[in-house]
Design a protein around this motif. Structure first.
Motif, PDB file in Angstrom:
ATOM      1  N   GLN A 196       0.812  -1.206   0.000  1.00 22.46           N
ATOM      2  CA  GLN A 196       0.000   0.000   0.000  1.00 22.46           C
ATOM      3  C   GLN A 196       0.851   1.265   0.000  1.00 22.46           C
ATOM      4  O   GLN A 196       0.421   2.315  -0.485  1.00 22.46           O
ATOM      5  N   ALA A 197       2.061   1.148   0.539  1.00 23.12           N
ATOM      6  CA  ALA A 197       2.979   2.294   0.561  1.00 23.12           C
ATOM      7  C   ALA A 197       3.804   2.392  -0.715  1.00 23.12           C
ATOM      8  O   ALA A 197       4.655   3.283  -0.844  1.00 23.12           O
ATOM      9  N   GLY A 198       3.564   1.482  -1.661  1.00 22.28           N
ATOM     10  CA  GLY A 198       4.282   1.513  -2.919  1.00 22.28           C
ATOM     11  C   GLY A 198       5.605   0.781  -2.902  1.00 22.28           C
ATOM     12  O   GLY A 198       6.429   0.949  -3.816  1.00 22.28           O
ATOM     13  N   LEU A 199       5.828  -0.052  -1.880  1.00 23.90           N
ATOM     14  CA  LEU A 199       7.063  -0.815  -1.769  1.00 23.90           C
ATOM     15  C   LEU A 199       6.900  -2.191  -2.384  1.00 23.90           C
ATOM     16  O   LEU A 199       5.786  -2.687  -2.547  1.00 23.90           O
ATOM     17  N   GLN A 200       8.010  -2.820  -2.690  1.00 19.95           N
ATOM     18  CA  GLN A 200       8.004  -4.209  -3.138  1.00 19.95           C
ATOM     19  C   GLN A 200       8.151  -5.090  -1.905  1.00 19.95           C
ATOM     20  O   GLN A 200       9.169  -5.058  -1.216  1.00 19.95           O
ATOM     21  N   ALA A 201       7.119  -5.869  -1.605  1.00 19.87           N
ATOM     22  CA  ALA A 201       7.084  -6.681  -0.388  1.00 19.87           C
ATOM     23  C   ALA A 201       7.812  -8.001  -0.605  1.00 19.87           C
ATOM     24  O   ALA A 201       7.604  -8.682  -1.609  1.00 19.87           O
ATOM     25  N   VAL A 202       8.650  -8.365   0.362  1.00 20.23           N
ATOM     26  CA  VAL A 202       9.428  -9.599   0.302  1.00 20.23           C
ATOM     27  C   VAL A 202       9.095 -10.427   1.540  1.00 20.23           C
ATOM     28  O   VAL A 202       9.371 -10.023   2.671  1.00 20.23           O
ATOM     29  N   GLY A 203       8.488 -11.597   1.324  1.00 25.30           N
ATOM     30  CA  GLY A 203       8.116 -12.457   2.437  1.00 25.30           C
ATOM     31  C   GLY A 203       9.338 -13.054   3.110  1.00 25.30           C
ATOM     32  O   GLY A 203      10.225 -13.600   2.460  1.00 25.30           O
TER      33      GLY A 203
END
Length: 251
Positions: free
Chosen positions: A153-160
């Motif tokens: 939602q903040a425009g970041l690329q999420a990494v699990g």
């Protein structure tokens, strides 16, 4: 067929074993002045990361050196965004002087643990990362991860992110530290790390299968066993056909 997995460790926290760990990991989360870390330690960690081709990221935590960032504290969301951004920017400034570009953010300790369940807190941290210009965000892996949703939602690329050396509960959360089975010995941690990398799942401490779709595996870097575990896990992963590689931001 070879597949990629990142192996990260929490560093820059004063451990004398850091130089022994760095050669075996692919990304480093560097303490940046909250729970630990100062200009000198940040510089030293960044130089080590550069020497071994390790991606360097920020490891912000509660401003709580006495408790090493492991105590539950409560701040207004704006204050959280403020101190997290301040820590990331402090590391970013040192990195710029060393010719290193920060790749990611991964919260530390209790800040991370509380953000797993608190959407407001998770969003406040993610906003700080986004404002600092860092594109990758490491958070608890899972289809319904509050941290990863806030990052997107903040425009970041999420990494699990998964932990090789911690036990899991059936819902994919970490097994409570107050109960037995929370910390795995080296053999169990290596076996779990390989399962997570190859299959995206493991077995909960209570015996149930649990899905943990992670792109990065985390090791704790503050104990004498950390370097031995990092080496053993890297060897086991590569033997199983897993290529160690830090995530890259999407174009």
């Amino acid at each position: 067929m070879t597949q990629a997995m990142d192996l990260n460790a929490d560093l820059g926290e004063g451990s004398v074993h850091e130089a022994d760990i760095m050669p075996f990991i692919s990304s480093a989360n560097i303490a940046c002045g909250g729970h630990a870390g100062d200009q000198e330690s940040m510089r030293d960690s960044l130089r080590l990361a550069a020497r071994y081709g390790v991606a360097a990221g920020a490891h912000p935590g509660f401003p709580d050196r006495e408790g090493f960032g492991r105590r539950e504290l409560h701040f207004a969301p704006a204050d959280v965004t403020g101190f997290v951004r301040e820590q990331i920017e402090a590391l970013k400034a040192v990195a710029a002087r060393e010719g290193v570009r920060l790749s990611h953010v991964k919260p530390h300790g209790m800040l991370y643990n509380m953000a797993v369940m608190d959407e407001g807190l998770a969003s406040a941290i993610a906003r700080a990362a986004a404002h600092s210009g860092v594109r990758l965000y490491y958070g608890l892996a899972g289809e319904h991860s509050v941290m990863l949703r806030a990052a997107r939602q903040a425009g970041l690329q999420a990494v699990g992110k998964a932990l090789a050396d911690r036990g899991y509960a059936p819902d994919g959360s970490l097994w409570p530290r107050s109960r037995s089975g929370t910390l795995l010995d080296q053999a169990a941690a290596v076996a779990q790390g390989v399962r997570l990398a190859l299959h995206g799942r493991t077995t909960a401490v209570s015996g149930e299968p649990v899905a943990v779709p992670a792109r990065t595996l985390c090791l704790h870097g503050d104990g004498p066993e950390a370097a031995s575990l990092a080496r053993a896990l890297r060897v086991a992963l590569e033997t199983a056909g897993v290529w160690l590689s830090a995530p890259s931001p999407a174009v």
